[in-house]
Design an enzyme around this catalytic site. Structure first.
Site, PDB file in Angstrom:
ATOM      1  N   TYR A   1      22.957  50.585 -20.794  1.00 49.04           N
ATOM      2  CA  TYR A   1      23.622  50.175 -19.241  1.00 49.04           C
ATOM      3  C   TYR A   1      22.977  48.727 -19.174  1.00 49.04           C
ATOM      4  O   TYR A   1      22.123  48.306 -19.235  1.00 49.04           O
ATOM      5  CB  TYR A   1      22.971  51.266 -18.206  1.00 49.04           C
ATOM      6  CG  TYR A   1      23.419  50.596 -16.833  1.00 49.04           C
ATOM      7  CD1 TYR A   1      24.570  50.780 -16.483  1.00 49.04           C
ATOM      8  CD2 TYR A   1      21.969  50.249 -16.124  1.00 49.04           C
ATOM      9  CE1 TYR A   1      24.908  50.302 -15.196  1.00 49.04           C
ATOM     10  CE2 TYR A   1      22.796  49.837 -14.788  1.00 49.04           C
ATOM     11  CZ  TYR A   1      23.868  49.865 -14.215  1.00 49.04           C
ATOM     12  OH  TYR A   1      24.021  49.446 -13.010  1.00 49.04           O
TER      13      TYR A   1
ATOM     14  N   ASN B   1      24.256  43.094 -33.554  1.00 49.71           N
ATOM     15  CA  ASN B   1      22.794  43.563 -33.746  1.00 49.71           C
ATOM     16  C   ASN B   1      23.074  44.908 -34.983  1.00 49.71           C
ATOM     17  O   ASN B   1      22.146  44.910 -35.731  1.00 49.71           O
ATOM     18  CB  ASN B   1      21.768  43.886 -32.819  1.00 49.71           C
ATOM     19  CG  ASN B   1      21.700  42.585 -31.915  1.00 49.71           C
ATOM     20  OD1 ASN B   1      21.951  41.431 -32.452  1.00 49.71           O
ATOM     21  ND2 ASN B   1      21.312  42.583 -30.686  1.00 49.71           N
TER      22      ASN B   1
ATOM     23  N   ASP C   1      19.081  48.348 -30.736  1.00 50.84           N
ATOM     24  CA  ASP C   1      20.082  48.431 -31.401  1.00 50.84           C
ATOM     25  C   ASP C   1      19.600  48.515 -32.822  1.00 50.84           C
ATOM     26  O   ASP C   1      20.371  49.163 -33.802  1.00 50.84           O
ATOM     27  CB  ASP C   1      20.582  46.985 -31.255  1.00 50.84           C
ATOM     28  CG  ASP C   1      21.203  46.552 -29.891  1.00 50.84           C
ATOM     29  OD1 ASP C   1      21.785  47.382 -29.124  1.00 50.84           O
ATOM     30  OD2 ASP C   1      20.772  45.433 -29.421  1.00 50.84           O
TER      31      ASP C   1
HETATM   32  O1  KDG Z   1      20.520  44.798 -26.990  1.00 48.09           O
HETATM   33  C1  KDG Z   1      20.249  43.514 -27.163  1.00 48.09           C
HETATM   34  C2  KDG Z   1      21.529  43.013 -26.286  1.00 48.09           C
HETATM   35  O2  KDG Z   1      21.323  43.210 -24.827  1.00 48.09           O
HETATM   36  C3  KDG Z   1      21.633  41.247 -26.603  1.00 48.09           C
HETATM   37  O3  KDG Z   1      21.764  41.240 -27.418  1.00 48.09           O
HETATM   38  C4  KDG Z   1      22.778  40.821 -25.613  1.00 48.09           C
HETATM   39  O4  KDG Z   1      24.725  42.269 -26.132  1.00 48.09           O
HETATM   40  C5  KDG Z   1      23.776  41.816 -25.255  1.00 48.09           C
HETATM   41  C6  KDG Z   1      23.802  42.032 -23.945  1.00 48.09           C
HETATM   42  O5  KDG Z   1      25.010  42.226 -23.497  1.00 48.09           O
HETATM   43  O6  KDG Z   1      23.155  42.356 -23.184  1.00 48.09           O
END
Ligand code: KDG
Length: 311
Positions: free
Chosen positions: A165, A36, A256
């Site tokens: 986290y 992202n 992100d």
């Molecule tokens: O910030 C968005 C992400 O959480 C999502 O795209 C999925 O990378 C991810 C995750 O591990 O939660």
């Protein structure tokens, strides 16, 4: 060398528009915190590259195809012949509640190693961006993350760390044991308020954690406040910037986007206020569109929501 190199796991996200238990159509999207960020930067014209492992099948091909379409460099990506793609179900349970379920244990992405990242790292970058998700995936992914941070810091590459986290992947104590030393390699640390204690050797409240990080060599601490905007701390003091008032339809990916906006401003040499402006602008774009990154702006669209050219 690229402007920003990032590493981690790209997920295939299957989104529902209603309760999963009753079935219904799912749409397929690329997800993953680090991809992202890379897409957000590439849309703004920066050279961004991502390294990770993808499955050697049509789902891995989907990930690569999306990255190529968005102009993210993926030359260092390895196809893992033995492991499946990591999946994420994103269930729109009600209009206001979305639920996440991972199917990523043992995935190709989780098998990332230090060897996978060594080549792309040696090619150089202005910024290495890491998230606290990758070290939660496996022992080798944790080693790869720490290796990358150490190598980059030694080579004078700016290291950025978004705590991110994920309670479904590890406990707070396990995360703290890894992320606190990892933050010591970073110049930029990004966290939400409830993640701050995961990167501090000392201090539990915001000012204590910030003092701890700045004392360990971190240059900028960014605290994401969601709809309340963000605070930024440097040795010169603190700044707060309100969020852009918009109609939020999907908040996943907003953090992100915020990170991508901040790093874009950093690469463009903007001052702290304008870096924050671009960060909250990208956050606003992310929440006003469905999907983690689909709604992120091109450079000529930066002022669309704010009327401000910095974003
Ligand atoms: O910030 C968005 C992400 O959480 C999502 O795209 C999925 O990378 C991810 C995750 O591990 O939660």
């Amino acid at each position: 060398p690229v402007d920003v190199l990032t590493l981690g796991e790209a997920l295939v996200s299957l989104r529902s528009s209603g309760p999963l238990a009753v079935g219904g159509p799912l749409t397929m999207h690329l997800a993953g915190a680090e991809t992202n960020v890379a897409i957000g930067l590439a849309r703004l014209g920066h050279r961004a590259a991502w390294v990770g492992r993808v499955s050697d099948d049509e789902l891995g091909e989907f990930v690569l195809r999306q990255l190529r379409a968005e102009g993210v460099g993926a030359d260092g990506v390895r196809r893992d012949p033995d492991r499946p793609a990591g999946l994420m179900f994103l269930e729109r349970r009600t209009a206001d509640v979305t639920r996440v379920r991972y199917h990523r244990a043992g995935s190709a992405g989780s098998a990332l190693t230090g060897e996978d990242v060594a080549g792309p790292l040696a090619a150089g970058a202005r910024v290495l961006h890491l998230s606290g998700i990758t070290p939660a995936l496996s022992d080798s992914a944790r080693e790869a993350t720490v290796f990358a941070a150490r190598q980059a810091a030694a080579a004078g590459i700016t290291v950025s760390l978004d705590v991110n986290y994920r309670a479904r992947l590890w406990s707070r104590d396990a995360a703290r044991a890894v992320l606190t030393p990892l933050a010591g390699y970073a110049s930029i640390v990004i966290a939400s308020v409830d993640e701050l204690d995961l990167v501090a050797e000392s201090g539990t409240d915001e000012s204590g954690v910030v003092a701890d990080l700045l004392g360990r060599g971190v240059q900028t601490v960014l605290v994401k406040l969601g709809a309340d905007g963000a605070r930024a701390y440097t040795r010169d003091g603190a700044q707060h910037l309100a969020a852009v008032p918009v109609t939020a339809v999907d908040t996943v990916g907003a953090g992100d986007a915020f990170t991508a906006g901040y790093l874009s401003g950093h690469l463009d040499g903007l001052d702290l206020r304008d870096r924050l402006r671009r960060a909250v602008a990208l956050g606003a774009f992310a929440v006003t569109a469905h999907g983690d990154w689909e709604g992120l702006p091109r450079r000529d669209e930066l002022s669309l929501l704010t009327g401000n050219a910095a974003g």
